[in-house]
Design an enzyme around this catalytic site. Structure first.
Site, PDB file in Angstrom:
ATOM      1  N   HIS A  98       0.811  -1.219   0.000  1.00 52.65           N
ATOM      2  CA  HIS A  98       0.000   0.000   0.000  1.00 52.65           C
ATOM      3  C   HIS A  98       0.845   1.270   0.000  1.00 52.65           C
ATOM      4  O   HIS A  98       0.392   2.320  -0.462  1.00 52.65           O
ATOM      5  CB  HIS A  98      -0.930   0.009   1.213  1.00 52.65           C
ATOM      6  CG  HIS A  98      -1.968  -1.071   1.168  1.00 52.65           C
ATOM      7  ND1 HIS A  98      -2.777  -1.375   2.236  1.00 52.65           N
ATOM      8  CD2 HIS A  98      -2.318  -1.937   0.182  1.00 52.65           C
ATOM      9  CE1 HIS A  98      -3.586  -2.369   1.915  1.00 52.65           C
ATOM     10  NE2 HIS A  98      -3.328  -2.724   0.677  1.00 52.65           N
ATOM     11  N   LEU A 129      -3.278  -9.569   5.619  1.00 53.96           N
ATOM     12  CA  LEU A 129      -3.158  -9.268   4.186  1.00 53.96           C
ATOM     13  C   LEU A 129      -1.911  -8.443   3.895  1.00 53.96           C
ATOM     14  O   LEU A 129      -1.697  -8.035   2.760  1.00 53.96           O
ATOM     15  CB  LEU A 129      -4.408  -8.533   3.695  1.00 53.96           C
ATOM     16  CG  LEU A 129      -5.735  -9.280   3.884  1.00 53.96           C
ATOM     17  CD1 LEU A 129      -6.907  -8.418   3.441  1.00 53.96           C
ATOM     18  CD2 LEU A 129      -5.725 -10.588   3.119  1.00 53.96           C
ATOM     19  N   PHE A 130      -1.103  -8.197   4.918  1.00 51.92           N
ATOM     20  CA  PHE A 130       0.250  -7.656   4.792  1.00 51.92           C
ATOM     21  C   PHE A 130       0.319  -6.298   4.100  1.00 51.92           C
ATOM     22  O   PHE A 130       1.296  -5.991   3.415  1.00 51.92           O
ATOM     23  CB  PHE A 130       1.156  -8.665   4.051  1.00 51.92           C
ATOM     24  CG  PHE A 130       0.949 -10.088   4.478  1.00 51.92           C
ATOM     25  CD1 PHE A 130       0.987 -10.432   5.823  1.00 51.92           C
ATOM     26  CD2 PHE A 130       0.690 -11.083   3.558  1.00 51.92           C
ATOM     27  CE1 PHE A 130       0.776 -11.736   6.238  1.00 51.92           C
ATOM     28  CE2 PHE A 130       0.494 -12.396   3.948  1.00 51.92           C
ATOM     29  CZ  PHE A 130       0.532 -12.719   5.301  1.00 51.92           C
ATOM     30  N   CYS A 131      -0.708  -5.464   4.289  1.00 50.63           N
ATOM     31  CA  CYS A 131      -0.755  -4.151   3.619  1.00 50.63           C
ATOM     32  C   CYS A 131      -0.525  -4.283   2.115  1.00 50.63           C
ATOM     33  O   CYS A 131       0.073  -3.411   1.484  1.00 50.63           O
ATOM     34  CB  CYS A 131       0.261  -3.189   4.237  1.00 50.63           C
ATOM     35  SG  CYS A 131      -0.139  -2.704   5.922  1.00 50.63           S
ATOM     36  N   ALA A 132      -1.022  -5.396   1.576  1.00 48.06           N
ATOM     37  CA  ALA A 132      -0.973  -5.631   0.132  1.00 48.06           C
ATOM     38  C   ALA A 132      -2.258  -6.366  -0.239  1.00 48.06           C
ATOM     39  O   ALA A 132      -2.239  -7.453  -0.829  1.00 48.06           O
ATOM     40  CB  ALA A 132       0.255  -6.451  -0.244  1.00 48.06           C
TER      41      ALA A 132
END
Length: 471
Positions: A129, A374-377
């Site tokens: 992100h 979601l791992f900032c993705a």
């Protein structure tokens, strides 16, 4: 002026010493175990060398670019020498600027604020992100996830060639995925961008800690990365690269340090002459401790030797991937396939498990720290999991009960400070959890899966004539 630094007597075949390597954590099943920090992709532990260098400087801390006193002069020298160290670490061109920021996210937002008028931005949906979201004032083209490096280059070339109007453009791409760890074809993407009159910024947050990085060789226009992923805490980041767009833009923050001259006008207003150096975008008192820690990390990694560090890390990658491949219920997430080169970042899901539940059990029962979510993705993880954009799911998956499948994954990540035992314990724990289940009950609390402190799974404990895999 100089500050003495710690000696670089690090054995190359062993993990580099990091803070926290001897920390003991409690287990819900009783006893303690040495914490296995396997979430380097979020924040890597500080190198002991970095910590010692900062501690050696701390008594001499003073204002930067502001004072005539000895400590201020020393701190100013340290700050500017750190800029030169980072430039050397990145292989910067002579005309490049190194701007110190708070993080990768801050660096890319700074660049977004410096885009020329009518600049178009091209970014793959696979980005973190920090790379996906800063371009709010530009026309953005989001490119679908490629399934091969060659497809990534072809997709970008088509998009750039077809842009309307054919004006200024910027490509933003990661060097290594924070989800899959796979390396992206940066040099080829840079060539494609330049062939179509565009510029390119490299998000090196996951690349710089794992691989040598050379701006000139890769032929990228800018590089952004964070200190906290490079074994350097204290909240600093870097944007390094071409000066022209940065010099032409309004200062990222207006204030002291960014201005060369401020004078009252006859009409009662003020005229400001801004710096044209990196200081233009470094208003306010700089984070000299954070900046120095980044420089110390750059020196430590360079002196340790990236060839040795990469070789050792690849051994750990192989050990983890081969171990997970032996567990039929585990599916490792990948864009480019099993043979793609990668850094020590691996994400996976486990059939029949809520990923948050699995990560909580690794922590509570084995003393292993990984990441779930979601791992900032989000778009990338959704693509890899084959979900629709409307499917429910978020980091922590608070709406999913333990044992219920959720739209998230588990990520294990490691690097220069990771002992072999940590990845061996991790692989053993995954196998044991899949084979025998968790020993404890878990519940959702404030969006996180946590151990139920009032419950013990007695039947699982009795089934435990099993060998524990903890030291």
């Amino acid at each position: 002026m100089s500050v003495s630094t710690a000696a670089a007597d690090q054995t190359l075949c062993a993990p580099l010493p990091v803070l926290g390597r001897d920390v003991l954590v409690p287990l819900v099943t009783g006893g303690e175990v040495t914490y296995a920090a396997l979430d380097y992709a979020a924040s890597a532990p500080a190198l002991q060398r970095v910590w010692d260098d900062v501690a050696a400087y701390a008594p001499y801390y003073g204002s930067v670019h502001r004072g005539a006193g000895y400590l201020s002069q020393l701190s100013t020298d340290l700050f500017e020498n750190s800029r030169a160290t980072v430039a050397e670490f990145l292989g910067c061109r002579e005309s490049d600027q190194v701007v110190f920021t708070r993080s990768t996210t801050d660096s890319l937002n700074l660049l977004a604020a410096a885009l020329p008028t009518d600049c178009q931005v091209f970014v793959f949906e696979t980005e973190h992100h920090a790379s996906l979201l800063p371009w709010r004032d530009a026309e953005v083209t989001y490119l679908n996830a490629p399934r091969t490096p060659a497809q990534a280059v072809e997709t970008l070339e088509r998009a750039l060639a077809d842009r309307e109007p054919y004006g200024p453009a910027l490509v933003c791409v990661t060097g290594a995925s924070n989800v899959t760890g796979e390396l992206w074809p940066v040099r080829e993407l840079a060539a494609a961008a330049h062939a179509h009159g565009a510029r390119i910024v490299l998000d090196a947050a996951q690349l710089a800690p794992h691989h040598p990085l050379d701006i000139d060789e890769l032929d990228v226009d800018w590089v952004a990365f964070s200190g906290h992923k490079l074994y350097a805490p204290f909240g600093s980041g870097v944007l390094a690269g071409r000066a022209d767009w940065l010099q032409a833009a309004e200062p990222y923050l207006a204030g002291g340090g960014a201005s060369r001259k401020v004078a009252r006008r006859g009409d009662g207003g003020v005229d400001v002459e801004w710096h044209t150096t990196a200081a233009r975008h470094e208003a306010g008192s700089p984070n000299v401790i954070g900046v120095y820690s980044i420089a110390a990390a750059c020196k430590a990694l360079t002196e340790a030797g990236f060839d040795s560090l990469v070789e050792r890390e690849q051994g750990l990658v192989t050990k983890v991937r081969e171990g997970l491949a032996e567990v039929g219920a585990v599916r490792v997430l990948s864009l480019f396939g099993d043979d793609a080169p990668r850094v020590g970042v691996i994400s996976f899901v486990v059939d029949g498990w809520n990923s948050s539940h699995f990560a909580a059990a690794l922590s509570a029962e084995y003393g292993i720290g990984v990441r779930d979510g979601l791992f900032c993705a989000h778009p990338l993880v959704r693509t890899l999991l084959g979900s629709d954009a409307q499917d429910p799911g978020e980091c922590g998956a608070p709406e999913a009960e333990p044992g219920e499948r959720s739209l998230n994954a588990i990520r294990v990540s490691f690097g220069a400070g990771t002992p072999d035992e940590h990845v061996e314990r991790f692989v053993g724990a995954v196998k044991e959890l899949v084979r025998q289940g968790a020993q404890w009950n878990y519940r959702t609390e404030d969006g996180r899966c946590v151990p139920d402190r009032d419950f013990v799974n007695a039947s699982a404990l009795q089934a435990a004539g099993r060998a524990r895999i903890m030291p």
